[in-house]
Design a protein around this motif. Structure first.
Motif, PDB file in Angstrom:
ATOM      1  N   ARG A   6      61.647  85.159 -50.609  1.00  0.00           N
ATOM      2  CA  ARG A   6      62.671  85.379 -51.646  1.00  0.00           C
ATOM      3  C   ARG A   6      62.468  84.452 -52.840  1.00  0.00           C
ATOM      4  NH1 ARG A   6      68.280  86.579 -48.336  1.00  0.00           N
ATOM      5  NH2 ARG A   6      67.565  88.526 -47.387  1.00  0.00           N
ATOM      6  N   GLY A   7      62.103  83.198 -52.579  1.00  0.00           N
ATOM      7  CA  GLY A   7      61.858  82.258 -53.671  1.00  0.00           C
ATOM      8  C   GLY A   7      60.689  82.679 -54.539  1.00  0.00           C
ATOM      9  N   THR A   8      59.631  83.172 -53.905  1.00  0.00           N
ATOM     10  CA  THR A   8      58.450  83.617 -54.650  1.00  0.00           C
ATOM     11  C   THR A   8      58.777  84.835 -55.501  1.00  0.00           C
ATOM     12  OG1 THR A   8      57.024  82.723 -52.929  1.00  0.00           O
ATOM     13  CG2 THR A   8      56.041  84.315 -54.425  1.00  0.00           C
ATOM     14  N   TYR A   9      59.536  85.760 -54.943  1.00  0.00           N
ATOM     15  CA  TYR A   9      59.921  86.928 -55.737  1.00  0.00           C
ATOM     16  C   TYR A   9      60.919  86.565 -56.836  1.00  0.00           C
ATOM     17  CZ  TYR A   9      57.151  90.251 -53.156  1.00  0.00           C
ATOM     18  OH  TYR A   9      56.085  90.945 -52.631  1.00  0.00           O
ATOM     19  N   ASP A  10      61.717  85.520 -56.643  1.00  0.00           N
ATOM     20  CA  ASP A  10      62.580  85.032 -57.720  1.00  0.00           C
ATOM     21  C   ASP A  10      61.729  84.501 -58.876  1.00  0.00           C
ATOM     22  OD1 ASP A  10      64.868  85.678 -56.299  1.00  0.00           O
ATOM     23  OD2 ASP A  10      65.243  83.622 -55.610  1.00  0.00           O
ATOM     24  N   ILE A  11      60.678  83.747 -58.534  1.00  0.00           N
ATOM     25  CA  ILE A  11      59.768  83.227 -59.562  1.00  0.00           C
ATOM     26  C   ILE A  11      59.089  84.391 -60.281  1.00  0.00           C
ATOM     27  CG2 ILE A  11      57.616  81.936 -59.940  1.00  0.00           C
ATOM     28  CD1 ILE A  11      58.570  80.112 -57.571  1.00  0.00           C
ATOM     29  N   GLN A  12      58.680  85.403 -59.508  1.00  0.00           N
ATOM     30  CA  GLN A  12      58.038  86.568 -60.113  1.00  0.00           C
ATOM     31  C   GLN A  12      58.987  87.264 -61.095  1.00  0.00           C
ATOM     32  OE1 GLN A  12      57.311  90.294 -57.857  1.00  0.00           O
ATOM     33  NE2 GLN A  12      55.159  89.867 -58.298  1.00  0.00           N
ATOM     34  N   LYS A  13      60.247  87.381 -60.710  1.00  0.00           N
ATOM     35  CA  LYS A  13      61.233  88.005 -61.593  1.00  0.00           C
ATOM     36  C   LYS A  13      61.380  87.213 -62.895  1.00  0.00           C
ATOM     37  CE  LYS A  13      66.022  89.597 -61.648  1.00  0.00           C
ATOM     38  NZ  LYS A  13      67.281  89.668 -60.889  1.00  0.00           N
ATOM     39  N   LEU A  14      61.442  85.888 -62.788  1.00  0.00           N
ATOM     40  CA  LEU A  14      61.516  85.040 -63.987  1.00  0.00           C
ATOM     41  C   LEU A  14      60.271  85.198 -64.857  1.00  0.00           C
ATOM     42  CD1 LEU A  14      62.973  81.723 -62.522  1.00  0.00           C
ATOM     43  CD2 LEU A  14      64.096  83.277 -64.127  1.00  0.00           C
ATOM     44  N   ARG A  15      59.102  85.254 -64.216  1.00  0.00           N
ATOM     45  CA  ARG A  15      57.846  85.413 -64.956  1.00  0.00           C
ATOM     46  C   ARG A  15      57.831  86.740 -65.708  1.00  0.00           C
ATOM     47  NH1 ARG A  15      54.068  89.199 -64.470  1.00  0.00           N
ATOM     48  NH2 ARG A  15      54.187  89.095 -62.220  1.00  0.00           N
ATOM     49  N   ILE A  16      58.285  87.801 -65.065  1.00  0.00           N
ATOM     50  CA  ILE A  16      58.334  89.112 -65.719  1.00  0.00           C
ATOM     51  C   ILE A  16      59.291  89.076 -66.902  1.00  0.00           C
ATOM     52  CG2 ILE A  16      59.072  91.516 -65.415  1.00  0.00           C
ATOM     53  CD1 ILE A  16      57.943  91.266 -62.499  1.00  0.00           C
ATOM     54  N   LEU A  99      53.548  82.059 -64.295  1.00  0.00           N
ATOM     55  CA  LEU A  99      52.475  82.849 -63.691  1.00  0.00           C
ATOM     56  C   LEU A  99      51.682  82.018 -62.686  1.00  0.00           C
ATOM     57  CD1 LEU A  99      50.811  85.489 -63.582  1.00  0.00           C
ATOM     58  CD2 LEU A  99      49.451  84.572 -65.483  1.00  0.00           C
ATOM     59  N   LYS A 100      51.321  80.800 -63.065  1.00  0.00           N
ATOM     60  CA  LYS A 100      50.573  79.904 -62.178  1.00  0.00           C
ATOM     61  C   LYS A 100      51.399  79.548 -60.941  1.00  0.00           C
ATOM     62  CE  LYS A 100      47.325  76.703 -61.271  1.00  0.00           C
ATOM     63  NZ  LYS A 100      47.135  76.804 -59.831  1.00  0.00           N
ATOM     64  N   THR A 101      52.682  79.272 -61.145  1.00  0.00           N
ATOM     65  CA  THR A 101      53.570  78.939 -60.033  1.00  0.00           C
ATOM     66  C   THR A 101      53.685  80.125 -59.073  1.00  0.00           C
ATOM     67  OG1 THR A 101      54.824  77.443 -61.442  1.00  0.00           O
ATOM     68  CG2 THR A 101      55.891  78.153 -59.402  1.00  0.00           C
ATOM     69  N   GLU A 102      53.836  81.317 -59.628  1.00  0.00           N
ATOM     70  CA  GLU A 102      53.918  82.525 -58.796  1.00  0.00           C
ATOM     71  C   GLU A 102      52.642  82.708 -57.968  1.00  0.00           C
ATOM     72  OE1 GLU A 102      53.995  87.374 -59.391  1.00  0.00           O
ATOM     73  OE2 GLU A 102      54.337  86.092 -61.135  1.00  0.00           O
ATOM     74  N   GLU A 103      51.494  82.576 -58.598  1.00  0.00           N
ATOM     75  CA  GLU A 103      50.220  82.715 -57.881  1.00  0.00           C
ATOM     76  C   GLU A 103      50.108  81.677 -56.767  1.00  0.00           C
ATOM     77  OE1 GLU A 103      47.520  82.324 -61.148  1.00  0.00           O
ATOM     78  OE2 GLU A 103      47.658  84.449 -61.700  1.00  0.00           O
ATOM     79  N   ASP A 104      50.481  80.441 -57.065  1.00  0.00           N
ATOM     80  CA  ASP A 104      50.420  79.372 -56.055  1.00  0.00           C
ATOM     81  C   ASP A 104      51.354  79.659 -54.881  1.00  0.00           C
ATOM     82  OD1 ASP A 104      48.594  78.058 -57.659  1.00  0.00           O
ATOM     83  OD2 ASP A 104      50.026  76.576 -58.412  1.00  0.00           O
ATOM     84  N   GLU A 105      52.546  80.150 -55.175  1.00  0.00           N
ATOM     85  CA  GLU A 105      53.510  80.423 -54.105  1.00  0.00           C
ATOM     86  C   GLU A 105      53.070  81.592 -53.230  1.00  0.00           C
ATOM     87  OE1 GLU A 105      56.020  78.459 -53.078  1.00  0.00           O
ATOM     88  OE2 GLU A 105      55.123  77.159 -54.573  1.00  0.00           O
ATOM     89  N   PHE A 106      52.432  82.599 -53.818  1.00  0.00           N
ATOM     90  CA  PHE A 106      51.925  83.695 -52.994  1.00  0.00           C
ATOM     91  C   PHE A 106      50.768  83.217 -52.112  1.00  0.00           C
ATOM     92  CE2 PHE A 106      54.088  86.937 -55.763  1.00  0.00           C
ATOM     93  CZ  PHE A 106      54.845  87.496 -54.748  1.00  0.00           C
ATOM     94  N   LYS A 107      49.960  82.282 -52.617  1.00  0.00           N
ATOM     95  CA  LYS A 107      48.915  81.675 -51.774  1.00  0.00           C
ATOM     96  C   LYS A 107      49.545  80.898 -50.623  1.00  0.00           C
ATOM     97  CE  LYS A 107      45.451  81.189 -55.391  1.00  0.00           C
ATOM     98  NZ  LYS A 107      44.785  80.251 -56.292  1.00  0.00           N
ATOM     99  N   ASN A 108      50.598  80.138 -50.930  1.00  0.00           N
ATOM    100  CA  ASN A 108      51.304  79.383 -49.888  1.00  0.00           C
ATOM    101  C   ASN A 108      51.912  80.319 -48.846  1.00  0.00           C
ATOM    102  OD1 ASN A 108      50.705  76.934 -51.075  1.00  0.00           O
ATOM    103  ND2 ASN A 108      52.636  76.816 -52.174  1.00  0.00           N
TER     104      ASN A 108
END
Length: 174
Positions: A6-16, A99-108
């Motif tokens: 949920r946190g990663t998708y929240d970051i993705q929503k902010l990035r979008i 964008l970088k934070t989102e990519e890092d969180e999906f890797k995590n």
């Protein structure tokens, strides 16, 4: 797992959202009519690609993290390509940091899922199910609520339903 998904998708929503604001700003600047068109995704992608190139040129001499610290300031800013003022640079920075934070969180997320048996032994071997989809499946679907496989399909919105009127074999409208 649910918290990181949920946190990663929240970051993705902010990035979008940041990307939408950034492209809207440039559409106005370039005289492109705001609003939805068929080619909007291509235009937005092209704009973001150009901004990414120019952002890299501006921030190459310094670390991106130094942008707001001892790096680029409004007085030290020098225009490059599409980025013509400090506000645009700040908006681009916001987008690329997210964008970088989102990519890092999906890797995590992928690393976290390595400890989940259903992912490690089953989901990771299914083509088309990567860490993102597996994370959603593992964290959001309670398999115990489904009495039958068809119940799980229904829960996921994949069940067959009839919408509207139809006539059965006897000619009766239903």
């Amino acid at each position: 797992v649910r918290s990181i998904v949920r946190g990663t998708y929240d970051i993705q929503k902010l990035r979008i959202q940041a990307g939408d604001r950034l492209t809207a700003n440039y559409k106005i600047k370039l005289g492109i009519k705001p609003g939805k068109t068929e080619d909007e995704e291509k235009v937005a992608s092209s704009i973001l690609s150009d901004i990414r190139r120019d952002y890299s040129r501006i921030t190459d001499p310094i670390a991106a993290e130094a942008l707001s610290k001892q790096g680029i300031t409004p007085k030290k800013f020098k225009a490059e390509g599409m980025i013509t003022n400090f506000l645009e640079l700040s908006m681009a920075n916001q987008y690329f940091v997210l964008l970088k934070t989102e990519e890092d969180e999906f890797k995590n997320l992928g690393k976290v899922l390595e400890d989940v048996p259903i992912y490690k032994e089953f989901l990771s071997k299914i083509p088309g199910i990567g860490p993102q989809m597996a994370g959603v499946l593992v964290s959001e679907i309670d398999i115990h609520k489904a009495e039958y496989p068809s119940s799980l399909h229904k829960y996921c919105g994949l069940d067959v339903i009839v919408i509207g009127k139809y006539t059965d074999k006897k000619g009766e409208e239903k």
